[in-house]
Design a protein around this motif. Structure first.
Motif, PDB file in Angstrom:
ATOM      1  N   GLY A 250      26.110  30.631  35.292  1.00 39.81           N
ATOM      2  CA  GLY A 250      25.583  30.165  36.569  1.00 39.81           C
ATOM      3  C   GLY A 250      26.642  29.934  37.626  1.00 39.81           C
ATOM      4  N   ASP A 251      27.909  29.925  37.244  1.00 42.06           N
ATOM      5  CA  ASP A 251      28.986  29.715  38.223  1.00 42.06           C
ATOM      6  C   ASP A 251      28.988  30.813  39.286  1.00 42.06           C
ATOM      7  N   ARG A 252      29.198  30.414  40.540  1.00 40.87           N
ATOM      8  CA  ARG A 252      29.414  31.376  41.612  1.00 40.87           C
ATOM      9  C   ARG A 252      30.884  31.782  41.587  1.00 40.87           C
ATOM     10  N   VAL A 253      31.128  33.065  41.493  1.00 34.14           N
ATOM     11  CA  VAL A 253      32.497  33.560  41.380  1.00 34.14           C
ATOM     12  C   VAL A 253      32.740  34.637  42.428  1.00 34.14           C
ATOM     13  N   THR A 254      34.022  34.865  42.703  1.00 34.49           N
ATOM     14  CA  THR A 254      34.443  35.918  43.621  1.00 34.49           C
ATOM     15  C   THR A 254      35.324  36.895  42.863  1.00 34.49           C
ATOM     16  N   THR A 262      29.415  36.830  43.416  1.00 36.86           N
ATOM     17  CA  THR A 262      28.299  37.022  42.492  1.00 36.86           C
ATOM     18  C   THR A 262      28.204  35.798  41.585  1.00 36.86           C
ATOM     19  N   SER A 263      27.356  35.866  40.552  1.00 40.87           N
ATOM     20  CA  SER A 263      27.200  34.752  39.605  1.00 40.87           C
ATOM     21  C   SER A 263      27.358  35.259  38.182  1.00 40.87           C
ATOM     22  N   ASP A 297      41.210  43.568  38.016  1.00 33.63           N
ATOM     23  CA  ASP A 297      40.529  42.719  38.991  1.00 33.63           C
ATOM     24  C   ASP A 297      40.479  41.285  38.464  1.00 33.63           C
ATOM     25  N   THR A 298      40.467  40.330  39.379  1.00 33.89           N
ATOM     26  CA  THR A 298      40.506  38.917  39.018  1.00 33.89           C
ATOM     27  C   THR A 298      39.190  38.243  39.383  1.00 33.89           C
ATOM     28  N   VAL A 299      38.703  37.411  38.445  1.00 34.30           N
ATOM     29  CA  VAL A 299      37.469  36.653  38.656  1.00 34.30           C
ATOM     30  C   VAL A 299      37.848  35.188  38.835  1.00 34.30           C
ATOM     31  N   VAL A 300      37.500  34.615  39.989  1.00 40.23           N
ATOM     32  CA  VAL A 300      37.819  33.213  40.273  1.00 40.23           C
ATOM     33  C   VAL A 300      36.560  32.501  40.741  1.00 40.23           C
ATOM     34  N   LEU A 301      36.521  31.176  40.570  1.00 41.10           N
ATOM     35  CA  LEU A 301      35.421  30.422  41.145  1.00 41.10           C
ATOM     36  C   LEU A 301      35.511  30.525  42.669  1.00 41.10           C
TER      37      LEU A 301
END
Length: 410
Positions: A250-254, A262-263, A297-301
């Motif tokens: 459910g976290d919103r990430v960039t 996205t989530s 690619d990096t996924v961050v909150l």
């Protein structure tokens, strides 16, 4: 309890390899067949086993009685697992020490009780601090050769306390030891009844490591998983290591560098679906949209964005025999992300022996300096102090593919 990675450092002949050998020997961490081989290799008169041979694996090391390469040893007790890096003491092998320190949670710095703090002691303490190590043990070795003198121990402790203000350690323990005789290595010694602290092994078992769960959440894609079979026709997952922080369903990430928001709709760990994952976990993330995501690619909150820039100031430790060349194109590897870079300027060079900065137009083997670099495309990163997991990188020569520098972003 988390595995402790620690590095031993100190002057040549201060007894680093012997100390590790003693630690392994007295904690019954050496196999019987290894003991037999060591007994055959030992050539010292009156000595059953030369404990330094346990880590001095290269032939040149055994012949010269020095440590050249970083040697790693693994052992465990009932309380904890350990990975030990035995670092060279020679200044010419500083790059080898940096290699070992880059993956260490703690550092044990040996000081010969007869010699006290030396320039190399300061150098190793500085490098450990620069590489982000926060926990240090100062082992005053060969205490038996100064008649177990409390005064000598206290003087060395006082001298190190004077220089620690220049370092970034948040925990320092001082222990008088004799690696050769075994005093205060695994058990406390009656020869130092004035010492009220812990034996070295007990101190290592008791070190509490800083958690990376409290840092900003960082995940870098290592592998895109698309089976494309009948059973998993629509499966699209992104595998990698959670470098720091926590991710939840459910976290919103960039997603960076595309800056697509996205989530997280599903997290898989060990082939099971979980609702949360923390730093150190290898997982597969799934997102609500079918978006273009690639390796690196990096996924961050979305509320914890890193720095974005193509102009970066960084520490560099030079590891190559060929000096750095300004404006030459190098390859910067930021975990799984590669970009081309040019070093535009040498800001200052650090003399780690006296903590002075000097101006210089040259960086050569074993030098440590601050430089300015320009990347061919924007890089997303954190400063090393804020997050060492994403605040470091390596520099690679495009021609030879040698690793020529280690970077710590400012």
């Amino acid at each position: 309890m988390k595995t402790l990675r620690f590095i031993t450092a100190g002057n040549v002949d201060d007894g680093k390899s012997t100390l590790i050998g003693r630690l392994l020997y007295d904690s019954d961490s050496i196999h019987t067949d290894q003991l037999g081989i060591l007994q055959k290799q030992t050539k010292q008169e009156g000595v059953t086993i030369d404990l330094s041979l346990i880590t001095d694996g290269l032939r040149a090391e055994r012949e010269q009685g020095i440590t050249i390469d970083v040697a790693y040893k693994y052992f465990s007790t009932k309380k904890r697992k350990f990975i030990i890096a035995d670092a060279p003491g020679h200044e010419q092998y500083t790059r080898n020490m940096i290699t070992g320190a880059s993956n260490s949670d703690a550092i044990t710095i040996l000081i010969d009780a007869r010699k006290g703090i030396t320039e190399q002691t300061k150098r190793h303490a500085s490098i450990g601090s620069l590489m982000g190590i926060k926990k240090a043990i100062i082992a005053v070795n060969k205490i038996d050769l100064v008649a177990y003198s409390e005064q000598t121990f206290n003087q060395i402790k006082e001298d190190f306390e004077k220089i620690k203000t220049e370092l970034n350690y948040n925990e320092i323990q001082y222990i008088p030891v004799s690696a050769l005789a075994g005093d205060n290595v695994v058990t406390l010694s009656e020869n130092t009844n004035w010492y009220k602290g812990k034996a070295l092994l007990d101190a290592l078992e008791s070190i509490e490591l800083d958690t990376t769960e409290e840092l900003a959440s960082r995940f870098q894609v290592q592998l895109v998983i698309r089976p494309k079979d009948e059973e998993n026709h629509d499966y699209r997952g992104y595998a990698g290591l959670v470098l720091s922080g926590i991710y939840k369903t459910g976290d919103r990430v960039t997603i960076l560098p595309g800056q697509i928001e996205t989530s997280i709709v599903k997290i898989e760990k060990n082939l099971e679906v979980v609702t949360q994952t923390i730093a150190g976990d290898n997982v597969v993330l799934h997102f609500e949209n079918n978006i273009d995501i690639s390796r690196g690619d990096t996924v961050v909150l979305s509320n914890q964005l890193p720095t974005e820039s193509n102009q970066i100031k960084t520490w560099i430790s030079w590891l190559d025999n060929t000096p750095l060349q300004l404006n030459k194109t190098y390859l910067l590897q930021h975990r799984f992300k590669n970009v081309r870079v040019k070093v535009q300027k040498i800001e200052q060079k650090w003399n780690v022996n006296d903590w002075k900065f000097t101006q210089s137009d040259e960086i050569k083997l074993n030098d440590i300096a601050q430089i300015s670099i320009k990347t061919s495309q924007p890089l997303f990163f954190d400063s090393f102090d804020e997050n060492p997991k994403t605040g470091n990188a390596i520099l690679i020569d495009e021609t030879t593919f040698n690793t020529i520098g280690s970077l710590m972003f400012l």
